[in-house]
Design a protein around this motif. Sequence first.
Motif, PDB file in Angstrom:
ATOM      1  N   TRP A  24       0.835  -1.205   0.000  1.00  0.00           N
ATOM      2  CA  TRP A  24       0.000   0.000   0.000  1.00  0.00           C
ATOM      3  C   TRP A  24       0.869   1.254   0.000  1.00  0.00           C
ATOM      4  N   TYR A  25       1.951   1.246   0.792  1.00  0.00           N
ATOM      5  CA  TYR A  25       2.859   2.392   0.856  1.00  0.00           C
ATOM      6  C   TYR A  25       3.512   2.630  -0.501  1.00  0.00           C
ATOM      7  N   LYS A  26       4.033   1.613  -1.143  1.00  0.00           N
ATOM      8  CA  LYS A  26       4.693   1.767  -2.440  1.00  0.00           C
ATOM      9  C   LYS A  26       3.715   2.264  -3.492  1.00  0.00           C
ATOM     10  N   ARG A  27       2.490   1.760  -3.457  1.00  0.00           N
ATOM     11  CA  ARG A  27       1.481   2.188  -4.424  1.00  0.00           C
ATOM     12  C   ARG A  27       1.138   3.666  -4.219  1.00  0.00           C
ATOM     13  N   ASP A  33       4.436  10.456  -6.638  1.00  0.00           N
ATOM     14  CA  ASP A  33       5.509  10.828  -7.560  1.00  0.00           C
ATOM     15  C   ASP A  33       4.959  11.200  -8.926  1.00  0.00           C
ATOM     16  N   GLU A  34       3.956  10.470  -9.403  1.00  0.00           N
ATOM     17  CA  GLU A  34       3.357  10.784 -10.698  1.00  0.00           C
ATOM     18  C   GLU A  34       2.672  12.153 -10.671  1.00  0.00           C
TER      19      GLU A  34
END
Length: 82
Positions: A24-27, A33-34
């Motif tokens: 969930w954190y990485k997503r 970032d996007e």
Amino acid sequence: MGTGSGTVIGLGIDLVFLTFVYYWYKRSNRSADEIKNSKTLKIDETLEGTVRSAKDSFIPYACVIGEATPVGSTLHSRHVEG
């Protein structure tokens, strides 16, 4: 079951939970970032061409700057007068 098997089960549950939280954190971080790297577009005569020239005529994240005018009649809220 002894004390050792309870510890292994507890560690397994913790590992599953940690994997879910990390995913969930990485997503979420990727989406942030996007958004940070999004294009800034102005509402002008080149906007339509810019969108059409993008892959599949689609820009996933963009900041659009300019004055927006309604195409049709104005929507009214029953909760706010005017």
